[in-house]
Design an enzyme around this catalytic site. Structure first.
Site, short mmCIF file in Angstrom:
data_model
loop_
_atom_site.label_atom_id
_atom_site.label_comp_id
_atom_site.label_asym_id
_atom_site.label_seq_id
_atom_site.Cartn_x
_atom_site.Cartn_y
_atom_site.Cartn_z
N PRO A 1 0.84 -1.20 0.00
CA PRO A 1 0.00 0.00 0.00
C PRO A 1 0.88 1.25 0.00
O PRO A 1 1.85 1.33 0.75
CB PRO A 1 -0.78 -0.11 1.31
CG PRO A 1 -0.56 -1.51 1.80
CD PRO A 1 0.73 -1.97 1.24
N ALA B 1 -3.99 2.63 2.13
CA ALA B 1 -4.82 2.65 3.33
C ALA B 1 -6.13 3.38 3.08
O ALA B 1 -6.15 4.53 2.63
CB ALA B 1 -4.06 3.32 4.47
N GLN C 1 -6.04 -2.12 2.01
CA GLN C 1 -5.60 -1.99 3.40
C GLN C 1 -6.61 -1.13 4.16
O GLN C 1 -7.04 -0.07 3.68
CB GLN C 1 -4.22 -1.34 3.47
CG GLN C 1 -3.62 -1.33 4.86
CD GLN C 1 -2.26 -0.65 4.89
OE1 GLN C 1 -2.17 0.55 4.64
NE2 GLN C 1 -1.22 -1.41 5.16
N TYR D 1 0.20 4.23 13.13
CA TYR D 1 -1.23 4.53 13.12
C TYR D 1 -1.87 3.90 14.36
O TYR D 1 -1.19 3.35 15.21
CB TYR D 1 -1.84 4.10 11.79
CG TYR D 1 -1.23 4.88 10.65
CD1 TYR D 1 -1.34 6.27 10.60
CD2 TYR D 1 -0.48 4.26 9.65
CE1 TYR D 1 -0.74 7.01 9.58
CE2 TYR D 1 0.13 4.98 8.64
CZ TYR D 1 0.00 6.36 8.61
OH TYR D 1 0.60 7.09 7.62
N ARG E 1 -0.55 -5.97 8.53
CA ARG E 1 0.77 -5.34 8.50
C ARG E 1 1.05 -4.77 9.88
O ARG E 1 0.20 -4.07 10.46
CB ARG E 1 0.81 -4.23 7.44
CG ARG E 1 2.16 -3.52 7.34
CD ARG E 1 2.23 -2.69 6.08
NE ARG E 1 3.44 -1.89 6.01
CZ ARG E 1 4.07 -1.58 4.88
NH1 ARG E 1 3.60 -2.02 3.72
NH2 ARG E 1 5.15 -0.83 4.90
N LEU F 1 13.16 -0.80 1.31
CA LEU F 1 14.12 -0.33 0.30
C LEU F 1 14.73 -1.48 -0.49
O LEU F 1 15.96 -1.56 -0.66
CB LEU F 1 15.22 0.50 0.95
CG LEU F 1 14.78 1.82 1.60
CD1 LEU F 1 15.99 2.56 2.15
CD2 LEU F 1 14.02 2.71 0.62
N GLY G 1 8.03 -1.15 -2.95
CA GLY G 1 7.20 0.05 -2.99
C GLY G 1 7.82 1.15 -3.81
O GLY G 1 7.43 1.41 -4.94
N ARG G 2 8.83 1.82 -3.24
CA ARG G 2 9.45 2.94 -3.95
C ARG G 2 10.02 2.50 -5.30
O ARG G 2 9.98 3.23 -6.28
CB ARG G 2 10.54 3.56 -3.09
CG ARG G 2 10.01 4.30 -1.87
CD ARG G 2 11.16 4.76 -0.97
NE ARG G 2 10.70 5.56 0.16
CZ ARG G 2 10.27 5.06 1.31
NH1 ARG G 2 10.23 3.74 1.48
NH2 ARG G 2 9.87 5.86 2.28
#
Length: 371
Positions: free
Chosen positions: A23, A58, A101, A184, A232, A305, A327-328
């Site tokens: 996500p 999310a 998510q 969160y 997660r 990463l 992700g990135r």
């Protein structure tokens, strides 16, 4: 075949490979929390990337649970219907499993997107709203101080997660993921740095897990077994006195016993001045490896990463994790899974309409063969 490009069973689903699109919040919805054309192109291109599964960013389970006023939500039926329309279109061109998510941001709710004023907390007159957390501790200096959440409010949060899960199911998502990571609300309960309660929801690791497990149990009981359900959560916080890895492993045991189909290990972002070794690719892999060692039959996802195909392949081949979330790297290169396959000598998972533009079609490739 490399392990990275071998199938993986995920509950009732069989994934084509071990690459996960995690996500990644886009902060690009309207104030109504409904998907926009931005989400359609963003999720659509990820669904033809060749990854084994895609997790949509999310979605707030309640208006006050959004990270920003521009985050997606699943607290009403209009949001559900818009997501259903997007997924119907997507399924006309992609078979990639797409999940969502579910999140409540807690004390990190009601902020600007990160590119505006550094993502600072919004005052009421700026479009912000009162926030809640396990304890009345602001995330960072200058941010809104949250209210200490009451047990009645906690019961509503449980109901909100269950209702959002029902809408996710009705929208047609292939699976869902509970967000208990990255600072969160549920992550805030797990951490001794953000949870200073003296009641049965604070203090010991068992007490700090109590509310996240109440949410996890209610969602597991309401989510159908014919679609995977994952979670997660953090393996650590990169801050002194934060969540310990052995506590994260204990939380993983509880989730696995509840019947969660996968465990998605992340870390950090609960403390504003954390100090992660973020210059080291794969720096969160030890979290996943510890959970995998403790629960060999659990399906474990790692992050952190991971840009290099060779590193992703080594992680799954060595058994440190079953799936690798990129992700990135995939934001930078939406064809990352295709290029990873080429780098590892595998058949690239091009979409069929793009076949003629695959590795064999590039002029530079043909010239190299002719030389």
């Amino acid at each position: 075949m490399t392990t990275l490009f071998s199938p993986q069973q995920l509950g009732p689903l069989t994934l084509a490979n071990r690459i996960v699109v995690p996500p990644m919040s886009q902060y690009s919805a309207g104030f109504d929390g409904i998907v926009t054309p931005w989400h359609a192109q963003h999720i659509g291109r990820l669904a033809i990337s060749g990854a084994g599964m895609v997790i949509v960013e999310a979605n707030g389970v309640a208006p006050e649970g959004r990270i920003t006023p521009h985050c997606l939500g699943l607290w009403n039926d209009d949001q559900r219907d818009a997501a259903r329309a997007l997924l119907t279109d997507l399924r006309s061109y992609s078979r990639t499993p797409v999940g969502v998510q579910l999140n409540h941001a807690g004390r990190k709710a009601g902020t600007n997107p990160p590119w505006r004023d550094g993502g600072k907390s919004l005052e009421n007159e700026e479009g912000g709203w009162p926030t809640v957390a396990p304890s009345a501790i602001a995330w960072k200096p200058g941010w809104r101080i949250p209210e200490e959440i009451t047990e009645a409010q906690m019961a509503k949060v449980v109901d909100d997660f269950v209702a959002a899960g029902r809408r996710a199911r009705e929208a047609g998502y292939d699976f869902a993921e509970l967000h208990a990571a990255n600072g969160y609300l549920l992550s805030q309960f797990l951490s001794p740095l953000s949870n200073r309660r003296t009641d049965r929801y604070g203090g010991s690791a068992e007490n700090r897990m109590r509310f996240p497990l109440q949410v996890a149990r209610a969602l597991r009981e309401s989510w159908p077994r014919d679609r995977p359900l994952g979670v997660r959560f953090n393996g650590g916080e990169f801050a002194e006195g934060g969540l310990a890895l052995e506590e994260a492993v204990a939380f993983a045991r509880e989730l696995h016993a509840l019947g969660y189909d996968y465990l998605h290990l992340s870390g950090g972002y609960n403390i504003y001045n954390q100090q992660p070794p973020a210059d080291r690719p794969g720096y969160m892999v030890p979290f996943a490896a510890a959970v995998k060692e403790a629960l060999p039959d659990a399906v474990v996802i790692t992050v952190g990463l991971i840009y290099q195909p060779q590193l992703a392949s080594e992680i799954v081949a060595s058994g440190k994790a079953d799936l690798v979330a990129v992700g990135r790297g995939i934001l930078d290169d939406p064809n990352w899974p295709i290029h990873a396959a080429i780098a590892l000598g595998e058949t690239p998972p091009w979409p069929r309409p793009y076949d003629r533009f695959g590795a064999q079609g590039w002029p530079t490739h043909r010239r190299a063969e002719d030389a």
